[in-house]
Structure formats: C-alpha cells, structure tokens
Design an enzyme around this catalytic site. Sequence first.
Site, PDB file in Angstrom:
ATOM      1  N   GLY A   1     -50.421 105.213  12.026  1.00 53.67           N
ATOM      2  CA  GLY A   1     -49.865 104.709  10.771  1.00 53.67           C
ATOM      3  C   GLY A   1     -48.503 105.320  10.541  1.00 53.67           C
ATOM      4  O   GLY A   1     -48.330 106.537  10.618  1.00 53.67           O
TER       5      GLY A   1
ATOM      6  N   GLY B   1     -47.352 108.516   7.142  1.00 58.02           N
ATOM      7  CA  GLY B   1     -47.307 108.709   8.588  1.00 58.02           C
ATOM      8  C   GLY B   1     -45.896 108.943   9.116  1.00 58.02           C
ATOM      9  O   GLY B   1     -45.673 109.833   9.950  1.00 58.02           O
TER      10      GLY B   1
ATOM     11  N   SER C   1     -44.325  94.409 -12.078  1.00 54.88           N
ATOM     12  CA  SER C   1     -44.236  95.846 -12.308  1.00 54.88           C
ATOM     13  C   SER C   1     -44.805  96.244 -13.660  1.00 54.88           C
ATOM     14  O   SER C   1     -44.649  95.571 -14.673  1.00 54.88           O
ATOM     15  CB  SER C   1     -42.790  96.311 -12.230  1.00 54.88           C
TER      16      SER C   1
ATOM     17  N   ARG D   1     -53.749 102.159 -16.621  1.00 57.04           N
ATOM     18  CA  ARG D   1     -54.095 100.922 -15.924  1.00 57.04           C
ATOM     19  C   ARG D   1     -55.554 100.518 -16.072  1.00 57.04           C
ATOM     20  O   ARG D   1     -55.860  99.358 -16.331  1.00 57.04           O
ATOM     21  CB  ARG D   1     -53.794 101.096 -14.440  1.00 57.04           C
TER      22      ARG D   1
ATOM     23  N   GLU E   1     -52.641 107.282   1.352  1.00 56.85           N
ATOM     24  CA  GLU E   1     -53.686 106.555   0.626  1.00 56.85           C
ATOM     25  C   GLU E   1     -55.010 106.585   1.386  1.00 56.85           C
ATOM     26  O   GLU E   1     -56.072 106.373   0.801  1.00 56.85           O
ATOM     27  CB  GLU E   1     -53.227 105.101   0.387  1.00 56.85           C
TER      28      GLU E   1
ATOM     29  N   ARG F   1     -55.486 106.423 -10.455  1.00 59.08           N
ATOM     30  CA  ARG F   1     -54.172 106.959 -10.099  1.00 59.08           C
ATOM     31  C   ARG F   1     -53.148 106.583 -11.158  1.00 59.08           C
ATOM     32  O   ARG F   1     -53.130 105.453 -11.638  1.00 59.08           O
ATOM     33  CB  ARG F   1     -53.732 106.405  -8.749  1.00 59.08           C
TER      34      ARG F   1
ATOM     35  N   LEU G   1     -46.645 107.238  -4.050  1.00 64.08           N
ATOM     36  CA  LEU G   1     -45.509 107.526  -3.177  1.00 64.08           C
ATOM     37  C   LEU G   1     -45.332 109.034  -3.096  1.00 64.08           C
ATOM     38  O   LEU G   1     -45.089 109.606  -2.031  1.00 64.08           O
ATOM     39  CB  LEU G   1     -44.239 106.868  -3.730  1.00 64.08           C
TER      40      LEU G   1
HETATM   41  C1  LIG Z   1     -47.345  96.044  -4.873  1.00 66.20           C
HETATM   42  C2  LIG Z   1     -47.501  97.543  -4.861  1.00 66.20           C
HETATM   43  C3  LIG Z   1     -46.646  98.331  -5.616  1.00 66.20           C
HETATM   44  C4  LIG Z   1     -46.795  99.724  -5.620  1.00 66.20           C
HETATM   45  N1  LIG Z   1     -45.938 100.448  -6.365  1.00 66.20           N
HETATM   46  C5  LIG Z   1     -46.040 101.800  -6.359  1.00 66.20           C
HETATM   47  C6  LIG Z   1     -45.148 102.590  -7.120  1.00 66.20           C
HETATM   48  O1  LIG Z   1     -44.254 102.073  -7.788  1.00 66.20           O
HETATM   49  N2  LIG Z   1     -45.271 103.923  -7.075  1.00 66.20           N
HETATM   50  C7  LIG Z   1     -46.242 104.524  -6.325  1.00 66.20           C
HETATM   51  O2  LIG Z   1     -46.293 105.739  -6.321  1.00 66.20           O
HETATM   52  N3  LIG Z   1     -47.104 103.797  -5.599  1.00 66.20           N
HETATM   53  C8  LIG Z   1     -47.033 102.456  -5.598  1.00 66.20           C
HETATM   54  N4  LIG Z   1     -47.924 101.713  -4.853  1.00 66.20           N
HETATM   55  C9  LIG Z   1     -48.885 102.379  -3.978  1.00 66.20           C
HETATM   56  C10 LIG Z   1     -48.218 102.870  -2.691  1.00 66.20           C
HETATM   57  O3  LIG Z   1     -47.267 101.943  -2.275  1.00 66.20           O
HETATM   58  C11 LIG Z   1     -49.183 103.088  -1.541  1.00 66.20           C
HETATM   59  O4  LIG Z   1     -50.282 103.753  -1.963  1.00 66.20           O
HETATM   60  C12 LIG Z   1     -48.540 103.916  -0.438  1.00 66.20           C
HETATM   61  O5  LIG Z   1     -47.318 103.359  -0.070  1.00 66.20           O
HETATM   62  C13 LIG Z   1     -49.427 104.047   0.772  1.00 66.20           C
HETATM   63  O6  LIG Z   1     -48.703 104.675   1.822  1.00 66.20           O
HETATM   64  P1  LIG Z   1     -49.420 105.088   3.169  1.00 66.20           P
HETATM   65  O7  LIG Z   1     -48.376 105.687   4.016  1.00 66.20           O
HETATM   66  O8  LIG Z   1     -50.603 105.899   2.864  1.00 66.20           O
HETATM   67  O9  LIG Z   1     -49.953 103.746   3.813  1.00 66.20           O
HETATM   68  P2  LIG Z   1     -49.243 102.382   4.259  1.00 66.20           P
HETATM   69  O10 LIG Z   1     -47.870 102.277   3.782  1.00 66.20           O
HETATM   70  O11 LIG Z   1     -50.210 101.313   3.920  1.00 66.20           O
HETATM   71  O12 LIG Z   1     -49.136 102.502   5.825  1.00 66.20           O
HETATM   72  C14 LIG Z   1     -50.209 102.315   6.671  1.00 66.20           C
HETATM   73  C15 LIG Z   1     -49.732 102.398   8.085  1.00 66.20           C
HETATM   74  O13 LIG Z   1     -50.830 102.483   8.941  1.00 66.20           O
HETATM   75  C16 LIG Z   1     -50.732 101.544   9.973  1.00 66.20           C
HETATM   76  N5  LIG Z   1     -52.100 101.242  10.362  1.00 66.20           N
HETATM   77  C17 LIG Z   1     -53.165 100.985   9.579  1.00 66.20           C
HETATM   78  N6  LIG Z   1     -54.264 100.825  10.317  1.00 66.20           N
HETATM   79  C18 LIG Z   1     -53.899 100.997  11.596  1.00 66.20           C
HETATM   80  C19 LIG Z   1     -54.596 100.940  12.828  1.00 66.20           C
HETATM   81  N7  LIG Z   1     -55.890 100.692  12.892  1.00 66.20           N
HETATM   82  N8  LIG Z   1     -53.892 101.141  13.967  1.00 66.20           N
HETATM   83  C20 LIG Z   1     -52.552 101.388  13.933  1.00 66.20           C
HETATM   84  N9  LIG Z   1     -51.866 101.462  12.786  1.00 66.20           N
HETATM   85  C21 LIG Z   1     -52.531 101.262  11.638  1.00 66.20           C
HETATM   86  C22 LIG Z   1     -49.925 100.429   9.407  1.00 66.20           C
HETATM   87  O14 LIG Z   1     -49.308  99.691  10.418  1.00 66.20           O
HETATM   88  C23 LIG Z   1     -48.928 101.209   8.558  1.00 66.20           C
HETATM   89  O15 LIG Z   1     -47.884 101.658   9.378  1.00 66.20           O
HETATM   90  C24 LIG Z   1     -47.811 100.323  -4.863  1.00 66.20           C
HETATM   91  C25 LIG Z   1     -48.670  99.533  -4.117  1.00 66.20           C
HETATM   92  C26 LIG Z   1     -48.540  98.145  -4.135  1.00 66.20           C
HETATM   93  C27 LIG Z   1     -49.536  97.317  -3.404  1.00 66.20           C
END
Ligand SMILES: Cc1cc2nc3c(=O)[nH]c(=O)nc-3n(C[C@H](O)[C@H](O)[C@H](O)COP(=O)(O)OP(=O)(O)OC[C@H]3O[C@@H](n4cnc5c(N)ncnc54)[C@H](O)[C@@H]3O)c2cc1C
Lengths: 637, 232, 249
Positions: free
Chosen positions: A40, A45, A284, A330, A425, A435, A441
């Site tokens: 990820g 990641g 938003s 929320r 996440e 949350r 983020l």
């Molecule tokens: C519309 C929206 C708006 C948001 N706005 C906010 C905000 O304003 N402020 C805030 O704090 N949070 C916000 N969030 C929440 C936040 O964006 C996410 O919780 C956060 O970005 C998750 O980051 P992450 O790195 O954990 O996962 P992700 O960004 O989901 O990354 C997951 C990664 O894992 C990889 N992956 C997954 N499974 C596999 C697998 N089996 N094999 C290989 N690769 C894999 C994917 O390719 C990707 O690269 C928002 C969420 C949404 C949906």
Amino acid sequence: MQLDAKIPDGPIAEKWDRHRREMKLVNPANKRKFKVIIVGTGLAGASAAASMAELGYDVEAFTFHDSPRRAHSIAAQGGINAAKNYPNDGDSIWRLFYDTVKGGDFRAREANVHRLAQVSNNIIDQCVAQGVPFAREYGGLLANRSFGGAQVSRTFYARGQTGQQLLLGAYQALSRQIHLGKVTMRTREEMLDVVVSDGRARGIVTRNLVTGEVVSRAADAVVLATGGYSNVFFLSTNAKACNVTATYRAYKRGAGFANPCFTQIHPTGIPPSGDHVSKTTLMSESLRNDGRVWTPTKAGDTRPANQIPEADRDYYLERRYPSFGNLVPRDVASRAAKERCDAGHGVGPGGRGVFLDFRDAIQRVGRDAVAARYGNLFDMYHHITDSNPYETPMVIYPAPHYTMGGLWVDYNLMSSIPGLHVIGEANFSDHGSNRLGASALMQGLADGYFVLPYTIGDFLARAGNSGVAADAACFTEVEAEVNARTATLLAVNGKRSPDSFHAELGRLMWDKCGMSRTREGLEEALRRIPEIRAAFWSDVSIPGSGADLNQTLEKAGRVADFLEFAELMCRDALDREESCGGHFREEYKTEEGEALRRDDDFCFGSVWEYQGDDAPPALNKEHFTFEHVPLSTRSYK
Amino acid sequence: MSSLRNALRSSVGSKTLMALTGLALLGFVLGHLVGNLQIFAGQEKLNAYAQMLKDSGPLLWGARIGLVVVFVMHIATAIRLTLANRAARPDAYVVQVNQRTTYAARTMLMSGLIVLAFVIFHLLHFTLGVTHPEFAAEGMVDSAGRHDVAKMVVLGFQSIPVSCAYVVAQLLLGLHLMHGVSSLFQSLGVQHPQLAFLERGAGRAVAAVVVIGNCSIPLAILAGFVPEGVVL
Amino acid sequence: MRFKLHVWRQSGPNAKGAMEAHDVDGITPEMSFLEMIDLLNEKLLADGKEPIAFEHDCREGICGACSMVIDGVPHSPERAVTTCQVHMRSFQDGDDIHVEPFRAKAFPVLKDLVVDRDAFDRIIQAGGYVSVNTGGTPDANEIQIPKVAAESAMDAAACIGCGACVAACPNASAMLFTAAKIAHLGQLPQGQVERGARARAMVEQMDAEGFGNCTNHYECMDACPKEIHVEWIARMNRDYLKASLTAKD
Ligand SMILES: Cc1cc2nc3c(=O)[nH]c(=O)nc-3n(C[C@H](O)[C@H](O)[C@H](O)COP(=O)(O)OP(=O)(O)OC[C@H]3O[C@@H](n4cnc5c(N)ncnc54)[C@H](O)[C@@H]3O)c2cc1C
Ligand code: HEM
Ligand code: FES
C-alpha cells in the site's frame, strides 16, 4: 491470542519520548541488510516507505494501482489537523488528544492518541518542507480553519484537495527514494496473502495484475498500509478499488481484527439517484459551517423546497442540539438524518435525503461570499445532480465513509503476528468508535513518517533477519493456495458479475449493519451472508484467464473476501451490546434516542481471532483505561 | 559545455533553437522587406541600396553565410522535431477532434518547406540569374553603372506566373509566421500576463506586415507601376 | 436513452486492436459515462464475453485513473472534467459515441482502454521533489510564502497526472505535465535550491520516454480536466534554459 499493547510506562506526555529512548537501534551499516515490504502506497504507506528508505532499510513497496499517486488518500478534501495553535485560540497537544479520545467515544487507547497529537505538529513541518502548497494568510503564514465541529481552528488545508497535495508530497519523497535505488516499487501488483511461519511474518504472495504471475516475496518485516473497508457497503465515498483483502487475509493467517463494526457514516453524501449509481460522492463537511439542515415538518410533504414556508420547516439539528446545531459530530448528524427519513420526512429520491440549505447564508453574507467559500463544492454538486445549490437547497444523505476498525496493533503498530505491522486506516487506529474530521490524514502520516520508522527498527534489532527465503516451503504452500483459489474462481463459469454480488451484499450490510443496528437485523444478515456467498461461488462469471490483465478476476477476489469479512463485521456488531460512536444499536439508546454507551461492560476493543472456516472466531478483549480523559457522555445539546 | 550540448539536443533546447533561428530569419525577412520597399522611392534609391550591400564585401559574405547556417539549422531541427513528434504517436486515433490548434500550427512543416522551395527559386531567379540569365547579364546596369535591380524586379514581376508564385509563397510565409511568431514567445519562455497580447497578436501582425509588404511589389508592378527612373 | 458505442478493443499489449460496436439501451441522463460502460460490461459478462477493460477509481475527478478519449477528445469534449465526471445527459439520445484509449508511444496500451502511464512516474522520480528527509525540518511557519505564490503553486499542483495532455497533443508531448510539476515546486521557496537541476533532470527524463515536443498547439490545456495553463510550459522553458546555461557540468 496474547494481546499486549506494550504501552510504555511513565506520565502520558513522556511515554513516547521515553519509549524512543529505550528502543533498540539497528546499526546504520546493517539497515540495508533488513528488507521491509510495504503493501500500500497511500498516505500511510508512501510516507513509511520513503522514511524507512531514507534511514537505510531495503524497502520493497507494492500497490495494485498503476502509480502510488492514485491511492484513495488522494480524494480527501477537507484538511489535516495539528496542534500548532497558530491561530492562538487555545489549542494544544493536550486539547487535540482530549478531543480525539472523547470524539472517539472512549474506545481508543489513550497512549496512542496522545502520541498522535504530539507528532501532529511534525507532520505539518514535514509537509511544508516538501513543498505542499497549504493555504496561506496574506502575511505569508499558514492559514487554519475550523472543521468537523472542533472548537478551535486546527485544520490545515490546500483548497479542497488536501489529501491530493499531502499524497503528492509523500509520493514525491517516495519517488526520490525509488530514484536513489533505495525503494523497489512494484505497481500493479496485488498482495493476495501473507506468509507466516514459526510465529513470524515472512513475506507476502502477490499477483502481477498485468501478467497474472503469482510471486512470493520474502522480507524481514511486512507492513500493511492498505486502507479501509467501507466498500463492504458497495456504495461508499471510497474509491472503487478500496477493499479488505490484505487485512482480511492477514486475519486468516492469525492477525487479530479489532472492532470491525466501527464504521463511520458521513452525514453529507450525495444520495444515489437510482440503482445505476456506482459510488457516492462526498460533499465536504465544511458545508455545515454555513448550511442549515432541515426536512419538511409534515411527513410526505412533496412540495419543492423553495415553496415550503418557514413554518413548515424543521431544522431538526438546531432543534435537537441547540448548542452545536448543524455542527454536531458526524455520527450524531447521520443518525438524526436517518431518524427523520425513517419517520417519513425525507426528501429526494425514495425519501432518503434531507435539505442542506444556503438561503440564509446567502442572505446574510451575500452570494459572492458564499461562492468564495464553497464555489467549487457547489459546482461539483451542480455538475453531479444538475441542480443549482445557489437556488435550491442541496439534498444530502449519509454515506459510508471511513472504517475505524482494522487489524489490532500494539503501541509499536505491530499486529498480533510478530513482524507484521499495520498503519493508516488499515489498523484499528486511534479514532475509537468515531473519527473526527481531518484526523485520518493526520494519523496516516503520523504512522508513516514518525512512528513506524522508529518502532520497526526496535523490532528488527531484537528479532534479527528472518532467514526464510522466498523459495521456502512456507511460501510455496501459500502460493499454491493462491493459485488454487484463482483457478476455482475462474472455473465457476456462472452467470452473474462479481459486482452484482457486491451490490447485493452492500445493500444488506447498509440495511442491517449500517447507521443503526438491531439484534434481529444482524442475525438476519448473519443468515443471509452465507447464502450470498454460496451463490457467489456457484454462479459468478469471470470470462478470460488468470494469465493477463483481468479486472473481473481482480474484482471477484475482492468481493469473495468482503463476503467473508461482512460476517465478521455483523458478528462484532451483534456482540457489542451498546451504542458508541458510529456503532448504534437500537436496543441501547436513551429515552431521547441518543446513543447509550455501556462503559461497565464494553470499555474494550474487540479483537477477533480466526479459528478456521467452519468455526466461529474467538473474541479477545483489550480493555481500555482512561486515566486522563475521564469517561463521560458526549453531549451536544 | 556538455550540458549545453545536451540541452540543445533536448526537446526544450531544440525548441529554443527553432525560436532563435526563426527569429533571425524573421529579422532577415523584415530587413529584406524594408530594403525592397525602396523600389517605391524610385530606381536611384533601390539601386544605391543594392550597391551599398554589394560593397560591404566581407560583411555581406559573413551575413550570407550566417543566414545559410541559420536556415539550415532551422530546417534540420524542424525536420528532426517533426519526425520525433510523429514517432511519439505511432497509432493514430480513429476519431480525433481538435479544440484549439490552428491550421497554421498544424502545417508548419509544409508551409516551411514551400517557403524553402520558394527561397531556392527566388535565389535562382534574381540573385544567381539562373532562370533568367539576362538579369545577371552585363547589360543590366543603370546610368551610374550599377546593377539595375529596379529594372530587373520590374521585368521579373511583369510575368504573371512569376508574380503569382511570389504571392502564393508569401501567403504561406505569412501562415508560417502567424503561428511561428506567436509561439516564439512561449518557446523562449517570454511569458507574463501583461505580455499576453504579444503572444496573441504578434503572429498575425507580423504575418500581415510581411505578406502585405512583400506582395505589394509584384501586385503594383502587375498593375502597371514603374519606379521612377526605370527605363524599360 | 440509447446509444451506439464504438469501443477500442485490444486483447493485450502486442495484439492488434480494432473498434467494436455495441448498442446500449436503458441509459438514463443521470448516469455517468462510466456507469453506462458498467452497464454494457454487465451485459457482456452475462453473455460470457470479456468486459471492456478501463481504468477508474475515485469516480470523482481526482485520482486521474480514468482515461478515455471520447468522441475524439480526451475525457470528452466537455470542458474541465475527467471521464468519470461526464454524464449521459451531455449526449443526445441515439448518438454514436466513439471511445478510444489515450494514444502515445510512451503510453502503450495494456488492454482495451487501459494504458501504461509509468512514464509519468519516472519523470517525477527523475527530480520532481524537494530533497528533504523525514524529520529535522524547521517549524512550518518559519517559511513564509506570499499568498499569491502559494495559490499560484497550487494552480500548478492541481495536476492529477491523468495524461490527457499527452493524449490530446498532436505530438503526444508531456510538456504540460512536466511543466506543471516544475512550476509547482519552482514557485515555492522550498523548491528554489534544486530548481534548475530539477528542470533539467525532469526534461531529460521526459525526452527519454519518447514523448513528442511541444509545438504550441495548446490542445493540452483544453483537454486538461484541471485546466492547467500552458504558461507553465513557458516557465519550464525559461527554467531549463537558465539552468543549462549556468550549469557547471
Ligand atoms: C471522500 C473522502 C474524503 C476524505 N477527507 C478526509 C479529510 O478531509 N481529512 C482526513 O483526515 N481524512 C479524510 N478522509 C479519510 C482519509 O482520506 C483516509 O482515511 C486515508 O487517506 C487513508 O490512507 P491510507 O494510506 O491508510 O490508505 P489508502 O490511501 O486507501 O491507500 C491504500 C493503499 O493500499 C494499496 N492496497 C490496498 N490493498 C492492496 C493489496 N491487496 N495489494 C497491494 N496494494 C494494496 C492501494 O493500492 C493503496 O496504495 C477522507 C476519505 C474520503 C473517502
Ligand atoms: C524565412 C524563412 C523562415 C522564417 C522567418 C521562419 C520562422 C519561424 C519561426 C519564428 C518559428 C517559431 C519557432 C518556435 O516555435 O518557437 C518557426 C517554426 C518552424 N519552422 Fe520556420 N521559418 C522559416 C523557414 C522555415 C523553413 C524553410 C522550414 C522548413 C523545414 C521551416 C519549418 C518550421 C517548423 C516545422 C517550425 C515549427 C517547429 C516547432 O514549433 O517545433 N521554417 N519558423
Ligand atoms: S476515476 Fe478518478 S479521476 Fe476519474
């Protein structure tokens, strides 16, 4: 399962510093001899991969996307919190810590949350140094806004594209390490299983999505940063490819899955206009700063919004929560909307919607001022719905958005499998059962930049090299299982698309395990899920082969995991006989209909342990103690 | 030095080269135009100007060689870039719709090559006198014993096919400059909101000046104009 | 609504592709373009045929995954949208619609409408960053940045890396993409130290990938879903020239 959270001793404000002092370090010359796999490359990641490569580890990173820049993190709009107190409005590390524990409805570990608040400030420094173009004041200093009902302005933002800009920052740092040869980046490669032997994670098995090749990858430590599982509901604000496969497969290999029923339903989604809708778009949260939420007072009132006189409008959030009004958290806002719609006051398609009205704001500050604040959001809404929010109120409805549940981790972000770390996440995180806005983020980047690079060193220094190569028996066995599963999927030769099963499961989960849950509903879901699963395995259609790019096959594998995971989620929801944060059980509410938390019986994290396909999972508990933020009932009245 | 060499071979460097050589050629075109327009001031002025050029000796040869080098560089780079651009899209779209680009922009190589053909003809025609040996002959002198350029021009343009070829070539040069001059600013990185008018207008303005100026001579002669002092 | 869809089908990177016609029926104006393709794919699947492969993820115009040329224009003739933001109400009932992959030598087709855009990643890897390690950075407010500069940097940083600029350019040039990243970092104080080196490294990588050269058609700007401006290309040219002239090597 032994659950030792490994919380360091000492006063809460000193735990992290003391822990860092006491950690074992890897000799700089030896770091490159340790191979770390990171699955990820979203915010969590990518930041971890870059930081660990900078330290000298031999990093191999995986994503199923074609580029790290496409991770779901890119979509975050609102902003990122930090306890900088730049606006001088009384914020502090302590207050951010306090708000997060309380906002999470007391279902998170205090020590972790405090550390999160501590490193939040470093994140902003780091991102600015990378060139993230945060919003600025005229004097050139950073701008802040208040977000998600916080009482202080602690949210940093880059227009409505904060997630994009932060991810690009991390992606750039990662790209630099790829260029330097410190990170081997494997794009379009999906992790399909974790390899565990002799009580330690040894690596992963992946499938190259272009060639179909299944490969074993060995390492000294494995990090999962694979995001959340909101797409178990099919319709959610998450990107289409988000899925539970990585964490669920790890669970099946022995990692505890904590609080799967803690899901966040965001109050301001655009309601689906019909069955064709493939994904919900988020509006938003900042809109609630100026928009007023209401429904018609008379149930079944079908007059257009602008023809409903003031007397027939029920500003139900302002009515129920006079002190917070439209800015309640929320979970509260979402449930209140559902309550109105269930009572027949809903508007829009199928009566599943409420108005978010800017009429008064436009009258108060003028159309231009409203446009300056929300112009791009209004345009986006207008574009999607073909209705102009300057003239008629928006129609919004709650939508699945974020998952607080995830793999259980200790203070070092290590799961219950030694050597398997989980960040972002994907872990059960610091957000308890709800949350706060702009803190996902923050957590993803805290984990990736400032926590894991330290704690993983301690693990490696103590555990040493894994010493198991990718051609060892433990790998070939898992590889064979992965291949067999693909072959089975391809051999079903049925009639229905993976998507149709996913949608069916999603509807069921939304009805029975969504915003509010009941014992009967959950029990029904637990009966129905195995039926859908059985239908899937006998009737799914996957044309093509496993030897090239086959998006249907990819999707089918993910849906198959959702079909198992959903059961775990319902089981957890059934077991948790209380209402807290995003988890609302109809049986447990106050006379006024508010959530009834039951601290005496449920002040713990539920950590599920896989026991085989035919046996129910075992429940382990991590009890939470609250020494610094006294347990209290959240009240927004 | 190696960085400079690499830079000139790079995409951006090649574009710079195109712009600089284009600019130099434009300088020549404009200078040439101003010189030739003296025909309207009469035989004396034009022939004196031509004699002055001839008398500059080494300077003239320097300018001529410089011009040839610039021209060759412009053409060679143009061909290299155009081939690279075609190679960058080996498979064409089945349906392609352009939204902004202009006919002038899409036909730069073609307009350039036609201008090249014209330049060659022009040199053979007037300068070397290959097509019309009488233009270079001993007898083509005015009363002061100078090469009678004015008379040669009049004789040359009284031929309808020759004038037509000139006008067509000028129109294509105009087309070339319409896009070329506008994009020169972008290629050289001259860009500022307050200079936007340059980028928008310069191409058309320069093209208009060059086309009208250069065409005015053959058209006037076809219409019967004879410069003062020319005896046919 | 009903449409006749002509879609590019290509079974693999080395296979020969061709347009394939499909009638799609039962479309509503609220549907997005991708939902229309979803529907067609459901139909294909039910018939045991391989669905059309295409990339998409966020479906809200930010991830840059979706990448189709619709009726001759990347992302569709509509202004400032990604493919996933196009709705069927933009079409007339009964229309013939042509869908093709982004086409460029540097973006080889992997299957149907899916192309390989790794070249963009390699351009960023060549220098599209500020070389700071994690930790040890000064307090964020120690770097003051005029609001106009921050906003302008953000204008350039809004690029989603979809590749529509390349797809639209008659020369398949990647200059808009490259220039936007150079301009994003080059306008900020943090990006000054490596400004020249960055421009050179990124341009050199861009050239090595086999993209064409900009001949100032500006098709890229009209196709860009984020309306990134070609002024950044002029800026890149300037940065690159200055760096090349002053370089010590
Ligand atoms: C519309 C929206 C708006 C948001 N706005 C906010 C905000 O304003 N402020 C805030 O704090 N949070 C916000 N969030 C929440 C936040 O964006 C996410 O919780 C956060 O970005 C998750 O980051 P992450 O790195 O954990 O996962 P992700 O960004 O989901 O990354 C997951 C990664 O894992 C990889 N992956 C997954 N499974 C596999 C697998 N089996 N094999 C290989 N690769 C894999 C994917 O390719 C990707 O690269 C928002 C969420 C949404 C949906
Ligand atoms: C008097 C003669 C000429 C003049 C004044 C002239 C001028 C120019 C100018 C100003 C440009 C713009 C450069 C830029 O984009 O920055 C240009 C571009 C170009 N010229 Fe010429 N040119 C002349 C002859 C030719 C010839 C003979 C050719 C034939 C090969 C040619 C081919 C081109 C091409 C293909 C371009 C576009 C290159 C690009 O944008 O990458 N030109 N010219
Ligand atoms: S699917 Fe993300 S931009 Fe279109």
